[in-house]
Design a protein around this motif. Structure first.
Motif, PDB file in Angstrom:
ATOM      1  N   UNK A  19       0.937  -1.074  -0.107  1.00 50.52           N
ATOM      2  CA  UNK A  19      -0.134   0.139   0.049  1.00 50.52           C
ATOM      3  C   UNK A  19       0.677   1.460   0.153  1.00 50.52           C
ATOM      4  N   UNK A  20       2.059   1.157  -0.804  1.00 47.67           N
ATOM      5  CA  UNK A  20       2.675   2.322  -0.848  1.00 47.67           C
ATOM      6  C   UNK A  20       3.494   2.754   0.382  1.00 47.67           C
ATOM      7  N   UNK A  21       3.501   1.744   1.332  1.00 46.69           N
ATOM      8  CA  UNK A  21       4.413   2.055   2.743  1.00 46.69           C
ATOM      9  C   UNK A  21       5.275   0.981   3.166  1.00 46.69           C
ATOM     10  N   UNK A  22       6.189   1.020   3.866  1.00 53.02           N
ATOM     11  CA  UNK A  22       7.035   0.120   4.424  1.00 53.02           C
ATOM     12  C   UNK A  22       6.471  -0.349   5.604  1.00 53.02           C
ATOM     13  N   UNK A  23       6.679  -1.648   5.720  1.00 58.82           N
ATOM     14  CA  UNK A  23       5.492  -2.328   6.758  1.00 58.82           C
ATOM     15  C   UNK A  23       6.191  -3.548   7.230  1.00 58.82           C
ATOM     16  N   UNK A  24       5.997  -3.795   8.576  1.00 59.16           N
ATOM     17  CA  UNK A  24       6.230  -5.086   9.224  1.00 59.16           C
ATOM     18  C   UNK A  24       5.200  -5.652   9.673  1.00 59.16           C
ATOM     19  N   UNK A  25       4.775  -7.025   9.317  1.00 62.39           N
ATOM     20  CA  UNK A  25       3.599  -7.638   9.898  1.00 62.39           C
ATOM     21  C   UNK A  25       3.486  -8.764  10.497  1.00 62.39           C
ATOM     22  N   UNK A  26       2.299  -9.039  11.106  1.00 63.40           N
ATOM     23  CA  UNK A  26       2.399 -10.545  11.451  1.00 63.40           C
ATOM     24  C   UNK A  26       0.702 -10.717  11.207  1.00 63.40           C
ATOM     25  N   UNK A  27       0.464 -12.014  10.429  1.00 60.64           N
ATOM     26  CA  UNK A  27      -0.741 -12.424  10.081  1.00 60.64           C
ATOM     27  C   UNK A  27      -1.292 -13.663  10.792  1.00 60.64           C
ATOM     28  N   UNK A  28      -2.625 -13.716  10.939  1.00 65.29           N
ATOM     29  CA  UNK A  28      -3.325 -14.932  11.534  1.00 65.29           C
ATOM     30  C   UNK A  28      -4.821 -15.026  10.761  1.00 65.29           C
ATOM     31  N   UNK A  29      -5.189 -16.224  10.630  1.00 64.66           N
ATOM     32  CA  UNK A  29      -6.530 -16.294  10.262  1.00 64.66           C
ATOM     33  C   UNK A  29      -7.512 -16.927  11.116  1.00 64.66           C
ATOM     34  N   UNK A  30      -8.777 -16.381  11.036  1.00 66.85           N
ATOM     35  CA  UNK A  30      -9.809 -16.944  11.718  1.00 66.85           C
ATOM     36  C   UNK A  30     -10.391 -18.260  11.123  1.00 66.85           C
ATOM     37  N   UNK A  31     -11.232 -18.758  12.070  1.00 72.22           N
ATOM     38  CA  UNK A  31     -11.852 -20.286  11.711  1.00 72.22           C
ATOM     39  C   UNK A  31     -12.359 -20.341  10.399  1.00 72.22           C
ATOM     40  N   UNK A  32     -12.771 -19.087   9.761  1.00 70.17           N
ATOM     41  CA  UNK A  32     -13.468 -19.045   8.343  1.00 70.17           C
ATOM     42  C   UNK A  32     -12.323 -18.749   7.204  1.00 70.17           C
ATOM     43  N   UNK A  33     -11.282 -18.661   7.680  1.00 69.12           N
ATOM     44  CA  UNK A  33      -9.934 -18.202   6.709  1.00 69.12           C
ATOM     45  C   UNK A  33      -9.895 -16.615   6.273  1.00 69.12           C
ATOM     46  N   UNK A  34     -10.554 -15.699   7.221  1.00 65.03           N
ATOM     47  CA  UNK A  34     -10.309 -14.332   7.018  1.00 65.03           C
ATOM     48  C   UNK A  34      -8.993 -14.018   7.628  1.00 65.03           C
ATOM     49  N   UNK A  35      -8.216 -13.267   6.792  1.00 65.33           N
ATOM     50  CA  UNK A  35      -7.093 -12.765   7.176  1.00 65.33           C
ATOM     51  C   UNK A  35      -7.015 -11.620   8.365  1.00 65.33           C
ATOM     52  N   UNK A  36      -6.389 -11.509   9.336  1.00 69.07           N
ATOM     53  CA  UNK A  36      -6.079 -10.306  10.066  1.00 69.07           C
ATOM     54  C   UNK A  36      -4.494 -10.064  10.090  1.00 69.07           C
ATOM     55  N   UNK A  37      -4.323  -8.993  10.113  1.00 68.84           N
ATOM     56  CA  UNK A  37      -2.679  -8.558  10.309  1.00 68.84           C
ATOM     57  C   UNK A  37      -2.727  -7.585  11.491  1.00 68.84           C
ATOM     58  N   UNK A  38      -1.383  -7.662  12.311  1.00 68.49           N
ATOM     59  CA  UNK A  38      -1.009  -6.686  13.109  1.00 68.49           C
ATOM     60  C   UNK A  38       0.213  -5.935  12.307  1.00 68.49           C
ATOM     61  N   UNK A  39       0.367  -4.832  12.251  1.00 69.88           N
ATOM     62  CA  UNK A  39       1.296  -4.112  11.714  1.00 69.88           C
ATOM     63  C   UNK A  39       1.756  -2.895  12.147  1.00 69.88           C
ATOM     64  N   UNK A  40       2.997  -2.540  11.782  1.00 67.50           N
ATOM     65  CA  UNK A  40       3.844  -1.317  11.934  1.00 67.50           C
ATOM     66  C   UNK A  40       4.157  -0.832  10.810  1.00 67.50           C
ATOM     67  N   UNK A  41       3.843   0.669  10.331  1.00 72.71           N
ATOM     68  CA  UNK A  41       4.238   1.259   9.112  1.00 72.71           C
ATOM     69  C   UNK A  41       5.245   2.317   9.576  1.00 72.71           C
TER      70      UNK A  41
END
Length: 133
Positions: free
Chosen positions: A95-117
């Motif tokens: 998204x035009x930004x330098x980022x660091x992320x961690x991803x998890x998925x919920x039981x339905x496969x929905x992606x969630x990210x925790x991130x620092x920009x």
């Protein structure tokens, strides 16, 4: 402080920008030919639109944006303590930004990210690829 993130895939970016500008009552904070983002304070949301990815229009991912690397480390500790498998990405352009992320998925496969920009970059949208679950 944390900020909720909603990343929405759209078909017609210009039409969607016009709609969400009217809905939120303000122009996007960051806009490119294939991307737009609003950093709203009320409610505290990072809301973005893009034309990338392989999902249907309206498909989305969600996240929690933190303000410091230390807060990202704390989010990672929280994910680990909750016994949720996570996938990490570092030093990536998204998204035009330098980022660091961690991803998890919920039981339905929905992606969630925790991130620092770290900041905005001009070298392109970046990756639309999610890590392996």
């Amino acid at each position: 402080m944390r900020r909720m993130h909603i990343g929405l895939q759209v078909d017609d970016l210009d039409e969607s920008i016009e709609f969400y500008t009217r809905l939120f009552g303000c122009e996007p904070t960051l806009q490119r030919p294939d991307y737009a983002k609003w950093m709203l304070d009320d409610p505290r949301v990072n809301f973005s639109l893009d034309t990338h990815g392989s999902g249907q229009p309206g498909s989305a991912h969600y996240g929690i944006q933190v303000e410091t690397p230390e807060e990202l480390a704390a989010m990672r500790d929280h994910i680990d303590a909750a016994d949720l498998p996570r996938s990490d990405q570092a030093d990536l352009v998204c998204g035009y930004q330098l980022q660091h992320k961690s991803w998890v998925t919920d039981p339905n496969g929905l992606w969630w990210e925790a991130f620092f920009t770290e900041g905005v970059v001009d070298e392109g949208y970046g990756t639309a690829e999610m890590p392996d679950p």
